[in-house]
Design a protein around this motif. Structure first.
Motif, PDB file in Angstrom:
ATOM      1  N   GLY A  48      -9.148 -18.608   4.204  1.00  0.00           N
ATOM      2  CA  GLY A  48      -9.643 -19.617   3.291  1.00  0.00           C
ATOM      3  C   GLY A  48      -8.519 -20.393   2.635  1.00  0.00           C
ATOM      4  O   GLY A  48      -7.399 -19.910   2.505  1.00  0.00           O
ATOM      5  N   GLY A  49      -8.833 -21.611   2.215  1.00  0.00           N
ATOM      6  CA  GLY A  49      -7.838 -22.421   1.537  1.00  0.00           C
ATOM      7  C   GLY A  49      -8.319 -23.838   1.340  1.00  0.00           C
ATOM      8  O   GLY A  49      -9.380 -24.229   1.831  1.00  0.00           O
ATOM      9  N   THR A  50      -7.522 -24.608   0.629  1.00  0.00           N
ATOM     10  CA  THR A  50      -7.861 -26.019   0.413  1.00  0.00           C
ATOM     11  C   THR A  50      -7.453 -26.855   1.619  1.00  0.00           C
ATOM     12  O   THR A  50      -8.118 -27.828   1.966  1.00  0.00           O
ATOM     13  N   PHE A  51      -6.324 -26.517   2.242  1.00  0.00           N
ATOM     14  CA  PHE A  51      -5.820 -27.243   3.417  1.00  0.00           C
ATOM     15  C   PHE A  51      -5.750 -28.740   3.104  1.00  0.00           C
ATOM     16  O   PHE A  51      -6.383 -29.559   3.770  1.00  0.00           O
ATOM     17  N   ASP A  52      -4.942 -29.069   2.097  1.00  0.00           N
ATOM     18  CA  ASP A  52      -4.921 -30.425   1.538  1.00  0.00           C
ATOM     19  C   ASP A  52      -3.526 -31.042   1.609  1.00  0.00           C
ATOM     20  O   ASP A  52      -2.893 -31.242   0.562  1.00  0.00           O
ATOM     21  N   PRO A  53      -3.031 -31.388   2.817  1.00  0.00           N
ATOM     22  CA  PRO A  53      -3.670 -31.239   4.122  1.00  0.00           C
ATOM     23  C   PRO A  53      -3.159 -29.994   4.853  1.00  0.00           C
ATOM     24  O   PRO A  53      -2.196 -29.359   4.423  1.00  0.00           O
ATOM     25  N   LEU A  69      -3.411  -9.125  14.943  1.00  0.00           N
ATOM     26  CA  LEU A  69      -4.653  -8.368  14.773  1.00  0.00           C
ATOM     27  C   LEU A  69      -5.594  -8.481  15.968  1.00  0.00           C
ATOM     28  O   LEU A  69      -6.613  -7.785  16.020  1.00  0.00           O
ATOM     29  N   GLY A  70      -5.278  -9.359  16.916  1.00  0.00           N
ATOM     30  CA  GLY A  70      -6.171  -9.543  18.055  1.00  0.00           C
ATOM     31  C   GLY A  70      -7.531 -10.040  17.621  1.00  0.00           C
ATOM     32  O   GLY A  70      -8.552  -9.672  18.198  1.00  0.00           O
ATOM     33  N   ALA A  71      -7.571 -10.883  16.598  1.00  0.00           N
ATOM     34  CA  ALA A  71      -8.834 -11.352  16.027  1.00  0.00           C
ATOM     35  C   ALA A  71      -8.889 -12.873  16.032  1.00  0.00           C
ATOM     36  O   ALA A  71      -7.866 -13.541  15.829  1.00  0.00           O
ATOM     37  N   ARG A  72     -10.076 -13.397  16.248  1.00  0.00           N
ATOM     38  CA  ARG A  72     -10.285 -14.829  16.085  1.00  0.00           C
ATOM     39  C   ARG A  72     -10.166 -15.170  14.600  1.00  0.00           C
ATOM     40  O   ARG A  72     -10.712 -14.476  13.748  1.00  0.00           O
ATOM     41  N   VAL A  73      -9.459 -16.231  14.294  1.00  0.00           N
ATOM     42  CA  VAL A  73      -9.251 -16.632  12.904  1.00  0.00           C
ATOM     43  C   VAL A  73     -10.173 -17.803  12.570  1.00  0.00           C
ATOM     44  O   VAL A  73     -10.113 -18.853  13.207  1.00  0.00           O
ATOM     45  N   HIS A  74     -11.011 -17.608  11.563  1.00  0.00           N
ATOM     46  CA  HIS A  74     -11.933 -18.641  11.096  1.00  0.00           C
ATOM     47  C   HIS A  74     -11.306 -19.307   9.871  1.00  0.00           C
ATOM     48  O   HIS A  74     -11.205 -18.685   8.810  1.00  0.00           O
ATOM     49  N   LEU A  75     -10.886 -20.554  10.002  1.00  0.00           N
ATOM     50  CA  LEU A  75     -10.300 -21.270   8.880  1.00  0.00           C
ATOM     51  C   LEU A  75     -11.425 -21.862   8.035  1.00  0.00           C
ATOM     52  O   LEU A  75     -12.279 -22.597   8.562  1.00  0.00           O
ATOM     53  N   VAL A  76     -11.434 -21.536   6.754  1.00  0.00           N
ATOM     54  CA  VAL A  76     -12.556 -21.873   5.870  1.00  0.00           C
ATOM     55  C   VAL A  76     -12.063 -22.838   4.789  1.00  0.00           C
ATOM     56  O   VAL A  76     -11.492 -22.407   3.776  1.00  0.00           O
ATOM     57  N   PRO A  77     -12.274 -24.147   4.957  1.00  0.00           N
ATOM     58  CA  PRO A  77     -11.857 -25.084   3.910  1.00  0.00           C
ATOM     59  C   PRO A  77     -12.778 -24.989   2.692  1.00  0.00           C
ATOM     60  O   PRO A  77     -13.997 -24.933   2.822  1.00  0.00           O
ATOM     61  N   ALA A  78     -12.174 -24.942   1.515  1.00  0.00           N
ATOM     62  CA  ALA A  78     -12.941 -24.877   0.273  1.00  0.00           C
ATOM     63  C   ALA A  78     -13.450 -26.265  -0.084  1.00  0.00           C
ATOM     64  O   ALA A  78     -12.680 -27.227  -0.131  1.00  0.00           O
ATOM     65  N   ASP A  99     -10.007 -29.626  12.254  1.00  0.00           N
ATOM     66  CA  ASP A  99     -10.489 -29.762  13.634  1.00  0.00           C
ATOM     67  C   ASP A  99      -9.386 -30.337  14.529  1.00  0.00           C
ATOM     68  O   ASP A  99      -9.154 -29.861  15.649  1.00  0.00           O
ATOM     69  N   LEU A 100      -8.718 -31.368  14.046  1.00  0.00           N
ATOM     70  CA  LEU A 100      -7.650 -31.996  14.822  1.00  0.00           C
ATOM     71  C   LEU A 100      -6.469 -31.046  15.001  1.00  0.00           C
ATOM     72  O   LEU A 100      -5.860 -30.984  16.075  1.00  0.00           O
ATOM     73  N   ALA A 101      -6.147 -30.284  13.960  1.00  0.00           N
ATOM     74  CA  ALA A 101      -4.979 -29.413  14.001  1.00  0.00           C
ATOM     75  C   ALA A 101      -5.118 -28.282  15.001  1.00  0.00           C
ATOM     76  O   ALA A 101      -4.129 -27.859  15.613  1.00  0.00           O
ATOM     77  N   ILE A 102      -6.342 -27.761  15.159  1.00  0.00           N
ATOM     78  CA  ILE A 102      -6.512 -26.588  16.027  1.00  0.00           C
ATOM     79  C   ILE A 102      -7.107 -26.937  17.383  1.00  0.00           C
ATOM     80  O   ILE A 102      -7.400 -26.033  18.170  1.00  0.00           O
ATOM     81  N   ALA A 103      -7.280 -28.221  17.669  1.00  0.00           N
ATOM     82  CA  ALA A 103      -7.859 -28.622  18.956  1.00  0.00           C
ATOM     83  C   ALA A 103      -7.052 -28.019  20.103  1.00  0.00           C
ATOM     84  O   ALA A 103      -5.831 -28.180  20.171  1.00  0.00           O
ATOM     85  N   GLY A 104      -7.720 -27.287  20.979  1.00  0.00           N
ATOM     86  CA  GLY A 104      -7.072 -26.659  22.121  1.00  0.00           C
ATOM     87  C   GLY A 104      -6.310 -25.400  21.787  1.00  0.00           C
ATOM     88  O   GLY A 104      -5.661 -24.829  22.654  1.00  0.00           O
ATOM     89  N   GLU A 105      -6.377 -24.949  20.543  1.00  0.00           N
ATOM     90  CA  GLU A 105      -5.648 -23.757  20.109  1.00  0.00           C
ATOM     91  C   GLU A 105      -6.530 -22.529  20.309  1.00  0.00           C
ATOM     92  O   GLU A 105      -7.585 -22.409  19.692  1.00  0.00           O
ATOM     93  N   PRO A 106      -6.140 -21.587  21.164  1.00  0.00           N
ATOM     94  CA  PRO A 106      -6.988 -20.415  21.406  1.00  0.00           C
ATOM     95  C   PRO A 106      -7.092 -19.527  20.177  1.00  0.00           C
ATOM     96  O   PRO A 106      -6.129 -19.304  19.452  1.00  0.00           O
ATOM     97  N   GLY A 107      -8.293 -19.027  19.940  1.00  0.00           N
ATOM     98  CA  GLY A 107      -8.498 -18.030  18.897  1.00  0.00           C
ATOM     99  C   GLY A 107      -8.563 -18.563  17.489  1.00  0.00           C
ATOM    100  O   GLY A 107      -8.606 -17.780  16.540  1.00  0.00           O
ATOM    101  N   LEU A 108      -8.573 -19.888  17.300  1.00  0.00           N
ATOM    102  CA  LEU A 108      -8.711 -20.483  15.969  1.00  0.00           C
ATOM    103  C   LEU A 108      -9.960 -21.353  15.943  1.00  0.00           C
ATOM    104  O   LEU A 108     -10.232 -22.088  16.899  1.00  0.00           O
ATOM    105  N   THR A 109     -10.720 -21.278  14.850  1.00  0.00           N
ATOM    106  CA  THR A 109     -11.925 -22.073  14.718  1.00  0.00           C
ATOM    107  C   THR A 109     -12.118 -22.461  13.258  1.00  0.00           C
ATOM    108  O   THR A 109     -11.554 -21.830  12.365  1.00  0.00           O
TER     109      THR A 109
END
Length: 260
Positions: A48-53, A69-78, A99-109
């Protein structure tokens, strides 16, 4: 073995792919888990975070957590961060930049659940919602930086967060967690784990330290540079820099359409 844009890709026996990148510095090896090799039933990891930007430092943390961790990372904008001044970009714009930053990046959503909820974006509400979705036995974890973790006692219903999820704390050199202040030190006692597997052996309540190298990027410094017309584009993905210019965010000079 297949070649993808300068990368040599081989299947790794552990279930992820080992990519060999040939560059000026020679051949570099990194183990990157592909999306199909990261089942959410093992560990649901939210960042989680503001991601500004969003910038390269954010992405470095997300990738390090994914790989460790071998885990998919879900980025959660506040949508409405309660612990800081209003963001310089709207929630929708910050999510679009992710969305633009992780386009084509495996394991990030990108997880937009906080954008659809009215009121302050409390981590407690997000984790409580996710706990209801996943059930009482599913391992959940929340990824934060060391500075944010030190400020945990100022968060909404902070003690209850340990009942809802594990904590993965990204620590940079010189920012270790060896001497926490009270009451956080007492709340963390007996929760520290060294092995990633410990996070999947219980649904919540443990703390894992993710060692990170020192990074130069800072969202506040990035916003300052943009407003001051200083160099800034190298601090974030090119697609995000283009979006900031097009939207005129943070005082950036809007990009004019071609032909005008």
């Amino acid at each position: 073995m297949a070649s993808l844009g300068g990368q040599v890709e081989r299947k790794h026996p552990a279930g992820c792919r080992r990519r060999e990148r040939q560059g000026a510095a020679g051949l570099g090896l990194s183990c990157v888990a592909e999306p199909e090799a990261i089942p959410d039933r093992m560990l649901t990891l939210l960042y989680g975070g503001t991601f500004d930007p969003v910038h390269h430092g954010h992405l470095a943390v997300a990738r390090a957590a994914r790989d460790a961790l071998g885990a998919r990372v879900h980025l959660v904008p506040a949508a409405d961060p309660p612990h800081r001044a209003p963001p310089g970009a709207s929630a929708a714009q910050r999510a679009a930049m992710l969305d633009l930053a992780i386009a084509g990046e495996p394991g990030l959503t990108v997880d937009r659940r906080e954008l659809g909820r009215a009121g302050p974006s409390y981590t407690f509400d997000t984790l409580a919602e996710l706990r209801r979705e996943r059930g009482p036995a599913a391992p959940l974890a929340w990824l934060v930086g060391a500075d944010a973790f030190r400020g945990l006692p100022g968060w909404h219903r902070w003690r209850e967060l340990f009942d809802l999820a594990h904590w993965v704390v990204a620590v940079r050199p010189g920012h270790d967690l060896a001497a926490l202040d009270e009451p956080l030190a007492s709340a963390c006692a007996g929760r520290w784990v060294r092995e990633p597997d410990a996070l999947t052996a219980a649904p919540a309540g443990r703390i894992f330290v993710l060692e990170m190298p020192l990074r130069p990027e800072s969202a506040s410094e990035l916003r300052r540079r943009i407003a001051a017309r200083e160099d800034w584009a190298e601090m974030l993905p090119a697609a995000v820099a283009g979006y900031i210019r097009t939207e005129g965010l943070y005082g950036a000079v809007p990009r004019r359409p071609r032909g005008r």
